[in-house]
Scaffold this motif. Structure first.
Motif, PDB file in Angstrom:
ATOM      1  N   LEU B  82      31.806  80.386  73.929  1.00 36.73           N
ATOM      2  CA  LEU B  82      30.873  79.427  73.373  1.00 36.73           C
ATOM      3  C   LEU B  82      31.246  77.988  73.734  1.00 36.73           C
ATOM      4  N   SER B  83      32.538  77.697  73.732  1.00 35.99           N
ATOM      5  CA  SER B  83      32.964  76.334  74.019  1.00 35.99           C
ATOM      6  C   SER B  83      32.554  75.913  75.423  1.00 35.99           C
ATOM      7  N   LEU B  84      32.677  76.816  76.365  1.00 36.52           N
ATOM      8  CA  LEU B  84      32.275  76.492  77.732  1.00 36.52           C
ATOM      9  C   LEU B  84      30.767  76.274  77.816  1.00 36.52           C
ATOM     10  N   ARG B  85      30.038  77.134  77.119  1.00 36.38           N
ATOM     11  CA  ARG B  85      28.578  76.989  77.116  1.00 36.38           C
ATOM     12  C   ARG B  85      28.151  75.659  76.523  1.00 36.38           C
ATOM     13  N   GLU B  86      28.858  75.273  75.476  1.00 36.87           N
ATOM     14  CA  GLU B  86      28.537  73.984  74.852  1.00 36.87           C
ATOM     15  C   GLU B  86      28.701  72.837  75.842  1.00 36.87           C
ATOM     16  N   ILE B  87      29.780  72.900  76.626  1.00 37.83           N
ATOM     17  CA  ILE B  87      30.010  71.831  77.603  1.00 37.83           C
ATOM     18  C   ILE B  87      28.903  71.870  78.652  1.00 37.83           C
ATOM     19  N   ASN B  88      28.630  73.059  79.132  1.00 39.75           N
ATOM     20  CA  ASN B  88      27.625  73.245  80.172  1.00 39.75           C
ATOM     21  C   ASN B  88      26.247  72.756  79.716  1.00 39.75           C
ATOM     22  N   ASP B  89      25.970  72.955  78.422  1.00 42.79           N
ATOM     23  CA  ASP B  89      24.639  72.633  77.888  1.00 42.79           C
ATOM     24  C   ASP B  89      24.584  71.258  77.223  1.00 42.79           C
ATOM     25  N   TYR B 511      18.481  60.761  89.224  1.00 41.76           N
ATOM     26  CA  TYR B 511      19.480  60.951  90.279  1.00 41.76           C
ATOM     27  C   TYR B 511      20.598  61.877  89.782  1.00 41.76           C
ATOM     28  N   LEU B 512      20.890  61.774  88.476  1.00 41.91           N
ATOM     29  CA  LEU B 512      21.895  62.655  87.868  1.00 41.91           C
ATOM     30  C   LEU B 512      21.221  63.889  87.287  1.00 41.91           C
ATOM     31  N   ALA B 513      20.095  63.667  86.625  1.00 41.46           N
ATOM     32  CA  ALA B 513      19.463  64.746  85.870  1.00 41.46           C
ATOM     33  C   ALA B 513      18.944  65.861  86.772  1.00 41.46           C
ATOM     34  N   ASP B 514      18.384  65.508  87.916  1.00 43.20           N
ATOM     35  CA  ASP B 514      17.759  66.536  88.752  1.00 43.20           C
ATOM     36  C   ASP B 514      18.741  67.576  89.287  1.00 43.20           C
ATOM     37  N   PRO B 515      19.805  67.156  89.973  1.00 42.39           N
ATOM     38  CA  PRO B 515      20.712  68.192  90.493  1.00 42.39           C
ATOM     39  C   PRO B 515      21.334  69.029  89.377  1.00 42.39           C
ATOM     40  N   ILE B 516      21.611  68.402  88.248  1.00 45.36           N
ATOM     41  CA  ILE B 516      22.239  69.174  87.168  1.00 45.36           C
ATOM     42  C   ILE B 516      21.223  70.128  86.542  1.00 45.36           C
ATOM     43  N   ALA B 517      20.012  69.634  86.344  1.00 41.54           N
ATOM     44  CA  ALA B 517      18.972  70.497  85.764  1.00 41.54           C
ATOM     45  C   ALA B 517      18.734  71.704  86.655  1.00 41.54           C
ATOM     46  N   LYS B 519      20.752  73.423  88.164  1.00 38.15           N
ATOM     47  CA  LYS B 519      21.754  74.467  87.889  1.00 38.15           C
ATOM     48  C   LYS B 519      21.315  75.350  86.715  1.00 38.15           C
ATOM     49  N   HIS B 520      20.559  74.755  85.777  1.00 38.06           N
ATOM     50  CA  HIS B 520      20.180  75.467  84.559  1.00 38.06           C
ATOM     51  C   HIS B 520      18.899  76.249  84.769  1.00 38.06           C
ATOM     52  N   VAL B 521      19.042  77.319  85.501  1.00 39.31           N
ATOM     53  CA  VAL B 521      17.854  78.102  85.854  1.00 39.31           C
ATOM     54  C   VAL B 521      17.195  78.619  84.576  1.00 39.31           C
ATOM     55  N   GLY B 522      15.921  78.347  84.437  1.00 40.04           N
ATOM     56  CA  GLY B 522      15.189  78.796  83.254  1.00 40.04           C
ATOM     57  C   GLY B 522      15.190  77.749  82.148  1.00 40.04           C
ATOM     58  N   ASN B 523      16.041  76.765  82.289  1.00 41.62           N
ATOM     59  CA  ASN B 523      16.142  75.768  81.226  1.00 41.62           C
ATOM     60  C   ASN B 523      16.107  74.368  81.835  1.00 41.62           C
ATOM     61  N   GLU B 524      15.547  74.289  83.054  1.00 37.76           N
ATOM     62  CA  GLU B 524      15.624  73.037  83.807  1.00 37.76           C
ATOM     63  C   GLU B 524      14.998  71.875  83.059  1.00 37.76           C
ATOM     64  N   SER B 525      13.799  72.099  82.516  1.00 35.63           N
ATOM     65  CA  SER B 525      13.077  70.964  81.957  1.00 35.63           C
ATOM     66  C   SER B 525      13.775  70.407  80.731  1.00 35.63           C
ATOM     67  N   TYR B 526      14.345  71.316  79.947  1.00 34.42           N
ATOM     68  CA  TYR B 526      15.039  70.840  78.758  1.00 34.42           C
ATOM     69  C   TYR B 526      16.225  69.968  79.154  1.00 34.42           C
ATOM     70  N   ILE B 527      17.036  70.483  80.091  1.00 28.92           N
ATOM     71  CA  ILE B 527      18.228  69.740  80.514  1.00 28.92           C
ATOM     72  C   ILE B 527      17.823  68.422  81.184  1.00 28.92           C
ATOM     73  N   ARG B 528      16.752  68.486  81.966  1.00 32.74           N
ATOM     74  CA  ARG B 528      16.329  67.267  82.662  1.00 32.74           C
ATOM     75  C   ARG B 528      15.911  66.187  81.659  1.00 32.74           C
ATOM     76  N   MET B 532      17.714  62.607  81.134  1.00 31.12           N
ATOM     77  CA  MET B 532      17.000  61.405  81.524  1.00 31.12           C
ATOM     78  C   MET B 532      17.384  60.234  80.610  1.00 31.12           C
ATOM     79  N   ASN B 533      17.934  60.576  79.462  1.00 32.89           N
ATOM     80  CA  ASN B 533      18.421  59.538  78.560  1.00 32.89           C
ATOM     81  C   ASN B 533      19.939  59.434  78.705  1.00 32.89           C
TER      82      ASN B 533
END
Lengths: 1062, 542
Positions: B82-89, B511-517, B519-528, B532-533
C-alpha cells in the motif's frame, strides 16, 4: 553544587499540603496541652468473667489487659477477673491458651462477660505488620489487611499466595501454569495505563525493584523476583490499600509489606517442612484428528493457487502405501503426548531459631524443585536466610538479615508462537505426520522428524534439542542498628545491599523448527540468544521515632526519616543465527547476524517522610503522613511539587482517621454490635515508574556498516517529566456482630489519577518519533467487602465461612492526545475517554452467511488494496456494518469486550473436627471478558495448521447454517479478523484449594508437634470459557489484561505435606 | 518537650540538606551520553559523523522511491504494498512506511549538533583543522534540506541543534526551495574550496563517497533559483577541479565483425556504477546491519517496483549508430538499467530469449549499486551543466554534452560549438585542458558513434533561439530518462523544468503531468488533473 535554584513554587497542591501539615501540627500541640487537662484521670473499677463462647465454661488463667497496657489481670479458676482501668471506655485485650484473642470494649460498664472462641477460627483481633512495625488491627486508620499464617500454602512465591489470602482486596491473577511465575496484582483498580500498575513490594522494610517490565528472552516467561523468597520464610504479608503516602511517589498502586520470620524467644525451636506434590497436565483445546484434519487441509489446499500437478505432489494426499513418504504422512499422532507430562513437586525446608539475651537468630535452609507439565522443563530453588537480632550495647541493637537464593530453570517457549513454542505446535501440527522418522524398510526410529512441508516444526524435536535455561542468583544483606536515645526516642538506620543476577540462555534448534524469515536478511534456521542481567540496589532508611504515652488517653507516635535508593540495572543481550549445526551452539562461534543490545539504567531516589499517629483513648485515631520525594527520573521543571536545590520534589500527604464507635458508652445499648469502627482517609501518592534518563538530552551509539560506531541524538531533554499522581478517598467500616460471630469489613474508595504518562509525537523538526509526557487522567471507584462468620461453634466441631468481594470501575477521564488503540496479539485495545482501560475494540459479528443469496442481499463488501471491492459470499462471517455504508472497514469497529471484572474474590470454608481441619477455598471472577487469542488462531481456518474440533462444523456447502465460516487460505475476506468471535465471558468460579490437615497428637521432649496435610489445587472450575483456563495474565501491563496468549494453563495439582516442630 | 521538637525539626531539615546534593540524584550511564559529556572532541565529531551517515541510510529508500515512483519511469506492480501505491498515486498517508519527514530532520538536527561543536578556528600546522569536517557535514545538511523542500514544499529552517522538548515545540521559519537556496548558498559558498575531511574506510565502505561536493550542491541550488550562469560556473568548477569526465572507456558497444553489428556486446557502461568507479561522487551507503531497514533491494527483487512501459520504450526507440551504413535499434544503456531477475550476469542477457511474463524485468541499477544508492555521478553533473548552459542561450553547447562530448577538439570545432555561442569570457566554457581529452557525449556510451550520426539524432537551430533552447531542454530531459532512470532524480527534474517553463510563460504543468499520467493506464485523466495543480506535487505532511 552549581546552578541551585533556591526557588520554591507554591501551587494549589502544595498549599493543601501545607494545610495538612498545619493540622497535624495543631493536633500535636493539642496533645501536649491535653496532658495537663487530662491529668486528673478517674479510675474505673471493672470486674468480668471470661468464658468459652460455646460451653459457657469459665476460662482459667486468661490474660486481661487494657489495650494501652496500663492495667492487667488474670482470671481465676472461675474465669473472673478484677481490674482498675483508667477510662470507662477502655478496650480490653483478652487472651487465653487455645483461644483467639478478643478485644472487648468496656463501654462504661462495671462488669462484663467476655466469651472467647477457639483459635481454629480466623480472627480480626490481631497484630498487623505496618510500615512502623506491628500494630493492633483495631487501631489502624487506613485500609490494611494482614495475614500471618501461610502454613499450608502450596504457593511457590508470595504473590501466588495473595489471591487466596486476600480475596477481593486485591485482584491477583496468576500469570500461568509455570511454577513460580507469580501473579499480576492490581490493587484498587487500574491506576496507570502506560506505566507500571503493579504494587510496591517492601520486604523487611526494603523497597524492591520488581523488574515488572524486564523482558525475558524466553517467550511466555516472566522472571518473578519474588521467586527468591521461600514462602515458608514469610512471617506476614500486609496489603496496604490506602494511607500509603509514606511511600510517596512509589505507592500509587498500593503497597505490599512482606516480613520474613525472626526468632521471638530464646527457646530453640526447629521446624521441618516437607511437601511433595503432583501437577496434572493442563486442559488443552481439542484439535482435529488425522481424518478431520486431512479433510480440512484438502479443503484449504483447494482455495490456494496451487495447480493440480502441484497438488498431486503433496505427499499426504497420496495414499499409495508403496510411496516412500507414505509412512511419514499416514499416522494419527496425538502431539500433546510429545509435549506434556505430569509435573512433580518437592519442597523441603528446615529452620532453627532461638538464641540468648545477647542475640536471637533465625536460620533457614530450603529447597524447592519441580518438574513442569511440559517435558524437560523444571524449576529448582535453593535458599538460605539468616535473620538475627543482636543487642550490642544496652541502648543499641542491631538487626541483620542475610538472604541468598539460587534458581535454576529449564524452559521452553510458551504461548502462541508458530515457530518455537512446543505447546502451541502440538496443537497446530498435522496429526497425520509421525513424530519419528522411518527407515527405508518402514521401521519407526527414535529420531525426531524435521519441520514439515507445511511449515511447522516438530514439538518433540524442539523440546529435546532446545537448550533454554535461566540461572538466577540473588543475595541481600540488611543491617539495621537501632539506638534507643531515651525511652521515647529511637534512632535507626536500615541499610540494605541486594544483588540479583540472572543468566538466560536460549537455543532454537536447527531442522526441528521451521526457518524464520528475517526482513532484509533472509532465513534464520537456528538461533542462539543469551542475556545476562544484574540488578543491584543500595537502600538506606534513616529514621527517628518518637513514641509517647502522655497519659492514659493520649498516645502519640511520630517518626520521620529519609530514604535513599540507588538502583542499578544492567542487561546485556546477544543473538546469533545460522550456526549450521545443532552441536555448534556457542556464541559467537559459527553464528552469523550477530546482534548485541543492552540496558544500563541507574536510578536514584530520595524520600523525606514524616508520619504521625495519634490515638485518643483508643477511640479516636488519626494518622498523618507526608513524603517529599525526588528522583533522578523527575525533571527539574515539573508542574507538580516544588523545586529546591535544582530538583523537583513531589509532595505526597495523607490523612486517615478512624473512630471506634463500639467503645463509646452509648453503644452498650446495642448489644448485637461488638465492634464498630469507621475509617476515612484521603491521600495523595505517586507513581515514579517513568523511564530513566528522560530528563536529559542524550546520544546513543549504533553500528555503522557492521564495523563502525556512530553516535546519534536519541532523546530530547524533558525537564517537565514527572510522576503520575493519584489522589484517593477511602471510607471504611469494620464490624463485629452477634458476639463477634460475624465480622464484616467494608471499604469504598474513589481515586483520581492525573499526570498520566502518555506518548506524544514530537514535532517534525525534532527528528525523533515520540516522547513521554504527563497529560491524561483516569479514575477508579470501587468497593471491597470481606465477611467472616463463625457458623458452627461446638466443642469439637467448628465451621467458619468467609466471603470476599472486590469491585472497581475504571474510567479514563482525559486524554489530551485523543483516543487511541494498541495492538495486542492480533487484537486491538482501545484507550478512550469515558471507558475503562483495556477495552477490546473490533468488529461485531452476526453469524455466517448460509447461502449466496443471503450474502448478496446483504450487499456487504470489503475494499481491496487496489481500491476495488469484493463482496462477501456464502460461508463468510456476517460483520455488523456499524457505519452503515455497506463496506466493512475500520469504521465499523466498536467496543466488543471489557477485560475488567464486575466482581472478584473468594469464598472460604473451614471445618474443624477435633484435630482435623478441612478447608475449601473458592476463587471467582465475574463479568470480565477474555480475548481468546489462542482460539482465534485455532479457528481461523486460513492456513495449513491444525485447528480445533470446532472447525469440523465450518461452512462447506450452500445452505449450511453454522456459526463457523468457511476455511479459505489467506483469509481474503478477513473472516478471522479481531471480532467478538474471539471475545468470551471469562467469568469463573473454582475450587482453588481443598485442604485437609491433621495435628498428630504426639508431644514429647523431642517433638512438639507434627502436622500432616493433604491439599488439592484447582480442583474444578465452573466457567463458560472455552480456553484452557480463564485465569492467566500474559503481561503485567494494563493494556494486556484479559488477553489469553495461550500460556500453559493452571491445572489440578495434589500435595502432601508434613510439618515437624521440634 | 520543646527540645525534642526542635531536635526533630533540625534533624528533618538537615536530612534534606544531606541528601540534596546533586550527586545523590545524578545518574550517569554507560550506554548513553549526555549533552555535557558528548560532542566536544574531534573523536566525538567522528562518531557523530558516522551517526549522521547511518541516519542518511534511512533516506536512501525515500530518495529513490519518491523520486522515481512519482515520475514516469518506475511503476508499481500487482505485488506492491500500500505504501508504494500511495507514492505512485500521489496519495501519501502519514503512515506511509517509506516517507517520514522526521528522518530528514534527524539528519539536520544531528548535523546541527556537530556543527555547533566544531571549532573551525583551531589551526594546526597552518591548517584549519576542522574546516574539512565542517564542509562535509554542511554538505550533507544542505542536500537533506533540499530534499525536504523539494518533497514537502517547505522546510523548517534552524541551525542550532534542538535538544529539549521545549525547543522542539517552537516554530521555525518555513522556507521553500528558492528561499532555502539563498540560506544554503550563503552557508556553503565560503566552504567551496575546502577539501572534505577524509575519514577513510569503514569496513569495505569508503566514506569519501558520503559527502555532496559543494560545487555540485551550489550548482543545483543556483539551478533551482534560475541563476544559470552561477550554476554553470559551479558545475564547471567541479568538473575542472576534479577532472570529472564522461569517460569513453565506459561505453557499451555491440561487437562488430566485418563492419556489421553482431549479437554480442560489451556492456562497459555498467562499470561506471561499480562501487569505486571514478564516475561516482556521492552515494548513500545502505545498512548491512541486522535490524536496520533497507527496502530497495527486496522491493526490486520481489517485483514490487518495476520499470514502466515508457521507460523501456525510451531505450528501445533510440538508434544505435555504427556508421552510415549500419545501425541498430535500441540503447545499450537499457542493459544495466533494467535486467532480468534470474540472469546470472548482465553480459549474457539476450532480449530475444527472455519471457517477460515468467521472468520480468528488475531494476538492474539497484543491483550494481551493491547496496549503495548513487546520488551524484558524472553523467548527472554533465546533464545539469547542459541544462544550465542551455538556459544561458547556448543550446549547441548543451547539445554537445549529449552528443559529442566536451573535449578540447569538439570545443574548438565550429560545427559543434558555433561561433555565436563562443564566449571567451565565460570561464564555464573552458575545457581546454588535456584532462578533458577523453570526454565523450553522454549518448555515445550506449548508442555507438552518435557523434558521427547525421541522420537520427541531430539538432538544427529552430525558428528562434527560445525554440532552440526549449528543443534542447526537451532533449536533456529525455536524456535524463535514458541515462539516469531509476536513480531518484526523475520527479524533481521534471518539476524543475516544468516550474521554469511555467514561470517563463513557456508552458504549463502538463509538461510534468502528461508523461506521468501516461504511466497510470486507466487512471490517466485523474492523475493528469491532479498534477495540473503544482500544489499536488508535494507531499502533504499531516
Amino acid at each position: 553544587m552549581k546552578n541551585y535554584k533556591y526557588r520554591v513554587r507554591m501551587n494549589g497542591f502544595t498549599k493543601s499540603i501545607s494545610t495538612m501539615l498545619f493540622i497535624v501540627f495543631c493536633m500535636t500541640t493539642q496533645v501536649l496541652t491535653a496532658e495537663s487537662i487530662d491529668a486528673k484521670t478517674t479510675e474505673h473499677s471493672l470486674s468480668g468473667l471470661v468464658r468459652d463462647a460455646h460451653t459457657k465454661l469459665p476460662i482459667n488463667a486468661a490474660q486481661v489487659k487494657t489495650l494501652n497496657g496500663d492495667a492487667s489481670a488474670t482470671t481465676n479458676e472461675l474465669g473472673v477477673f478484677k481490674l482498675k482501668v483508667s477510662s470507662s471506655t477502655a478496650l480490653l485485650n483478652v487472651s487465653a491458651f487455645d483461644y483467639n484473642v478478643r478485644e472487648f470494649p468496656v463501654q462504661g460498664r462495671d462488669s462484663v462477660v467476655i466469651e472467647l472462641y477457639s483459635d481454629v477460627f480466623g480472627n480480626y483481633y490481631k497484630m498487623i505488620e505496618g510500615p512502623e512495625g506491628p500494630v493492633d488491627n483495631i487501631v489502624t486508620t487506613n485500609s490494611i489487611k494482614g495475614v500471618t499464617d501461610l502454613n499450608h500454602t502450596t504457593a511457590v512465591t508470595a504473590d501466588e499466595a495473595l489471591q487466596t489470602e486476600f480475596g477481593g482486596n486485591v485482584r491477583a491473577i496468576n500469570r500461568s501454569g509455570i511454577s513460580g511465575m507469580g501473579a499480576s496484582l492490581f490493587i484498587r483498580g487500574l491506576n496507570s495505563v502506560n506505566a507500571n500498575a503493579q504494587p510496591l513490594f517492601v520486604i523487611d522494610g526494603v523497597i524492591w525493584n520488581n523488574l515488572y517490565d524486564v523482558a525475558s528472552i524466553h517467550k511466555g516467561f516472566f522472571s518473578n523476583p519474588l521467586d527468591n523468597i521461600d514462602v515458608n520464610d514469610i512471617e506476614s504479608i500486609s496489603l496496604m490499600k490506602d494511607g500509603t503516602s509514606l511511600y510517596g511517589s512509589k505507592a500509587a498502586n498500593g503497597v505490599i509489606l512482606i516480613k520474613t520470620k525472626r526468632a521471638t524467644s530464646t527457646v530453640t525451636k526447629i521446624n521441618l517442612n516437607i511437601v511433595t506434590g503432583m501437577i496434572t497436565t493442563p486442559k488443552i483445546l481439542p484439535v482435529m484428528n488425522s481424518a478431520g484434519y486431512k479433510t480440512y487441509v484438502t479443503n484449504i489446499i483447494g482455495t490456494t493457487s496451487l495447480t493440480n500437478s502441484e497438488i498431486s505432489q503433496i505427499p499426504f494426499l497420496n495414499d499409495n502405501p508403496a510411496r516412500s513418504t507414505y509412512n511419514l504422512y499416514h499416522n494419527n499422532t496425538n502431539w500433546s503426548d510429545q509435549v506434556y507430562q505430569s509435573g512433580v513437586s518437592k519442597s523441603y525446608s528446615i529452620n532453627v531459631n532461638g538464641g540468648d539475651e545477647k542475640a536471637l537468630y533465625y536460620l533457614t535452609l530450603g529447597y524447592t524443585g519441580n518438574s513442569g507439565v511440559v517435558k524437560t522443563t523444571d524449576f529448582q530453588r535453593y535458599n538460605l536466610r539468616l535473620n538475627a537480632d543482636i543487642n550490642l550495647f544496652p541502648k543499641v541493637s542491631l538487626g541483620v538479615n542475610v538472604g541468598f537464593s539460587r534458581i535454576d530453570r529449564k524452559l521452553v517457549d510458551d504461548g502462541v508462537d508458530s515457530y518455537t513454542s512446543p505447546t502451541w505446535l502440538s496443537l497446530t501440527k498435522a496429526p497425520f505426520i509421525s513424530p519419528y522418522t522411518f527407515t527405508s524398510l518402514g521401521v519407526k526410529t527414535s529420531e525426531y522428524t524435521y519441520a514439515d512441508i507445511l511449515g511447522i516444526g516438530n514439538p518433540g524435536g524442539i523440546i529435546n534439542y532446545s537448550n533454554n535455561t535461566l540461572k538466577q542468583n540473588s543475595f541481600n544483606i540488611t543491617l539495621k542498628p537501632v539506638f534507643k536515645v531515651t525511652p521515647s526516642i529511637l534512632i535507626s538506620e536500615q541499610f540494605d545491599y541486594s544483588l540479583n543476577k540472572s543468566n538466560e540462555d536460549y537455543y532454537r534448534p536447527l531442522f526441528f523448527t521451521y526457518p524464520i524469515y528475517m526482513t532484509g536478511l533472509g532465513y534464520s534456521s537456528n538461533e542462539r540468544e543469551s542475556q545476562v542481567s544484574r540488578n543491584n540496589s543500595v537502600f538506606s532508611d534513616t529514621r527517628i521515632n518518637y513514641v509517647k504515652q502522655f497519659n492514659s488517653t493520649n498516645h502519640l507516635n511520630v517518626f520521620l526519616g529519609t530514604r535513599y535508593i540507588n538502583n542499578y540495572y544492567e542487561s546485556d543481550y546477544v543473538e546469533g543465527h545460522n550456526s549450521g549445526s545443532n552441536s555448534s551452539v556457542n556464541l559467537p562461534g559459527s553464528f552469523t547476524y550477530l546482534k548485541t543490545d543492552g540496558i544500563n539504567n541507574l536510578t536514584k531516589s530520595i524520600s523525606n517522610y514524616a508520619n504521625a499517629d495519634y490515638n485518643y483513648n483508643n477511640r479516636y485515631f488519626l494518622n498523618a503522613a507526608v513524603s517529599m520525594d525526588a528522583s533522578s527520573r523527575f525533571g527539574n521543571q515539573t508542574s507538580g511539587g516544588f523545586s529546591l536545590f535544582g530538583h523537583s520534589w513531589g509532595v505526597f500527604p495523607s490523612v486517615n482517621g478512624s473512630w471506634l464507635i463500639s467503645s463509646e458508652k452509648f453503644m452498650k445499648y446495642i448489644s448485637a454490635v461488638n465492634l464498630l469502627k469507621f475509617r476515612a482517609g484521603y491521600g495523595i501518592t505517586g507513581n515514579d515508574d517513568i523511564r530513566d534518563y528522560q530528563t536529559q538530552a542524550y546520544f546513543s551509539s549504533l553500528r555503522f556498516k557492521s564495523v563502525g560506531n556512530g553516535v546519534i541524538l536519541t532523546n530530547l531533554a524533558n525537564p517537565q517529566i514527572q510522576w503520575e499522581t493519584t489522589g484517593r478517598v477511602n471510607l471504611g467500616m469494620d464490624m463485629g456482630l452477634l458476639n463477634d460471630r460475624l465480622a464484616l469489613s467494608l471499604d469504598v474508595y474513589s481515586s483520581n489519577t492525573s499526570n498520566l504518562l502518555t506518548l506524544r509525537q514530537f514535532q517534525d523538526v525534532a527528528g525523533l518519533e515520540a516522547y513521554w509526557s504527563n497529560e491524561g487522567k483516569l479514575s477508579n471507584k470501587g468497593a471491597e467487602i470481606t465477611l467472616n462468620a463463625k457458623l458452627i461453634n461446638l466443642k469439637n466441631l467448628h465451621w467458619e465461612f468467609g466471603l470476599s468481594f472486590g469491585h472497581y470501575v475504571n474510567k479514563i477521564t482525559e486524554l489530551p492526545n485523543g483516543n487511541y488503540t494498541t495492538q495486542v496479539y492480533g487484537g486491538e485495545v482501545l484507550t478512550s475517554v469515558g471507558n475503562p482501560a483495556g477495552m477490546f475494540y473490533g468488529y461485531k459479528t452476526l453469524g455466517v452467511f448460509a447461502t449466496e443469496a443471503q450474502a448478496t442481499a446483504s450487499k456487504l463488501k470489503i475494499q481491496n488494496n487496489d481500491g476495488t471491492y469484493t463482496s462477501f459470499g456464502a460461508g463468510d462471517v456476517i460483520f455488523e456494518d456499524a457505519h452503515n455504508d455497506g463496506v466493512i472497514d475500520a469504521k465499523d469497529k466498536q467496543i466488543i469486550g471489557n477485560p475488567n471484572p464486575i466482581l472478584y474474590g473468594t469464598i472460604s470454608n473451614k471445618f474443624s473436627y477435633k484435630k482435623l481441619t478441612l478447608s475449601a477455598l473458592f476463587t471467582y471472577s465475574y463479568g470480565n471478558d477474555v480475548y481468546n487469542y489462542q482460539r482465534s488462531q485455532l479457528e481461523a481456518g486460513t492456513d495449513f495448521s491444525n485447528q480445533s474440533t470446532t472447525m469440523l462444523t465450518r461452512w462447506v456447502t450452500e445452505g449450511q447454517v453454522t456459526t463457523q465460516p468457511k476455511a479459505v487460505y489467506g483469509d481474503p475476506m478477513g473472516n478471522a479478523r479481531f471480532s467478538d468471535r474471539w471475545i468470551e465471558d471469562g467469568s469463573y468460579i473454582r475450587l482453588k484449594t481443598l485442604m485437609l490437615s491433621y495435628n498428630i497428637p504426639i508431644k514429647n521432649n523431642f517433638i512438639e508437634g507434627i502436622n500432616i496435610w493433604v491439599s488439592a489445587n484447582n480442583v474444578f472450575t465452573l466457567t463458560k470459557y472455552l480456553g484452557g483456563d480463564p485465569e492467566f495474565s500474559t503481561q503485567n501491563s494494563v493494556l494486556f489484561q484479559g488477553v489469553d496468549a495461550g500460556l500453559i494453563p493452571l491445572s489440578k495439582s495434589y500435595y502432601v505435606g508434613l510439618k515437624f516442630n521440634l | 518537650m520543646k527540645k525534642i521538637c526542635n531536635l526533630l525539626i533540625c534533624l528533618f531539615i538537615s536530612s534534606i540538606f544531606l541528601v540534596s546534593c546533586n550527586d545523590m540524584l545524578g545518574v550517569d550511564s554507560k550506554r548513553l551520553l549526555t549533552e555535557q559529556e558528548y560532542g566536544h572532541t574531534p573523536n566525538d565529531v567522528l562518531f557523530s559523523t558516522f551517526g549522521v551517515l547511518s541516519q542518511m541510510q534511512k533516506l536512501a529508500d525515500s530518495y529513490v522511491l519518491l523520486g522515481e515512483l512519482r515520475g514516469d519511469l518506475l511503476n508499481v506492480s500487482e505485488t506492491s504494498d500500500l505504501s508504494l501505491r500511495e507514492i505512485n498515486d500521489f496519495a501519501i498517508s502519514p503512515t506511509n512506511s517509506y516517507v517520514n519527514i522526521k528522518n530528514y530532520y534527524a539528519v539536520i538536527n544531528n548535523c546541527n549538533y556537530i556543527l555547533q561543536n566544531l571549532d573551525s578556528t583551531v589551526v594546526v600546522k597552518g591548517e584549519k583543522l576542522q574546516l574539512g569536517q565542517m564542509a562535509a557535514i554542511k554538505s550533507i545538511r544542505a542536500w537533506t534540506y533540499m530534499q525536504i523542500a523539494l518533497n514537502f514544499k517547505t522546510a523548517k529552517y534552524y541551525d542550532k541543534a534542538i535538544l529539549t522538548v521545549e525547543d522542539s515545540k517552537k516554530s521555525y521559519p518555513e522556507l521553500d526551495i528558492t528561499a532555502l537556496a539563498d540560506v544554503l548558498i550563503a552557508d556553503l559558498e565560503p566552504l567551496k574550496n575546502v577539501p572534505f575531511q577524509d575519514l577513510g574506510a569503514v569496513g569495505s565502505y569508503n566514506t569519501t563517497y558520503s559527502y555532496f561536493p559543494i560545487s555540485f550542491l551550489l550548482g543545483d541550488l543556483y539551478l533551482w533559483k534560475g541563476e544559470y550562469e552561477k550554476a554553470a560556473i559551479e558545475y564547471h568548477d567541479f568538473m575542472f577541479k576534479f577532472g570529472i569526465l564522461i569517460y569513453g572507456g565506459y561505453s557499451s558497444a555491440w561487437v562488430v565483425t566485418n563492419n556489421t553489428i553482431t549479437k554480442d556486446a560489451y556492456y562497459n557502461w555498467l562499470n561506471s556504477f561499480a562501487p569505486f568507479s571514478s564516475e561516482i561522487s556521492t552515494t548513500i551507503t545502505c545498512p548491512t546491519e541486522y535490524g536496520q531497514k533497507f527496502a530497495l533491494d527486496s522491493l526490486n527483487y520481489q517485483h514490487e517496483i518495476i520499470p514502466s512501459t515508457q521507460a523501456i520504450k525510451n531505450w528501445e526507440n533510440q538508434t544505435y549508430y555504427l556508421n552510415e551504413a549500419s545501425s541498430a535499434q535500441g540503447d545499450l544503456r537499457q542493459i544495466g538499467s533494467v535486467g532480468w531477475r534470474y540472469s546470472a550476469n548482465s553480459s549474457s542477457l539476450n532480449s530475444t530469449t527472455t519471457d517477460l511474463t515468467t521472468n520480468p524485468y528488475i531494476i538492474y541499477k539497484y543491483r550494481i549499486y551493491n547496496q549503495n544508492v548513487v546520488i551524484y555521478r558524472n553523467s548527472l553533473l554533465y546533464l545539469r551543466y547542459a541544462e544550465a548552459v542551455n538556459r544561458l542561450n547556448k543550446p549547441a553547447l548543451a547539445f554537445a554534452v549529449l552528443k559529442y562530448g566536451l573535449n578540447p577538439t569538439n570545443m574548438s570545432n565550429p560545427k559543434v560549438i558555433p561561433a555565436k555561442e563562443k564566449d571567451a569570457a565565460a570561464t564555464y566554457m573552458n575545457f581546454n585542458d588535456t584532462k578533458f581529452t577523453n570526454n565523450v557525449g553522454i549518448r555515445m556510451r550506449g548508442l555507438g558513434a552518435c557523434d558521427k550520426d547525421t541522420t537520427f539524432y541531430t539538432f538544427h537551430a529552430q525558428k528562434s533561439l527560445r525554440d532552440s533552447v526549449l528543443y534542447v531542454e526537451d532533449l536533456i530531459q529525455k536524456e535524463l530518462a535514458l541515462e539516469t532512470a531509476f536513480e531518484g532524480n526523475r520527479f524533481t527534474d521534471l518539476m524543475r523544468i516544468t516550474l521554469r517553463r511555467i514561470k517563463n510563460g513557456e508552458g504549463d504543468a502538463s509538461y510534468l503531468a502528461d508523461p506521468i499520467a501516461a504511466k497510470h493506464v486507466g487512471n490517466e485523466s485523474y492523475i493528469r488533473t491532479l498534477l495540473m495543480n503544482p500544489e499536488n506535487w508535494y507531499i502533504k505532511n499531516k
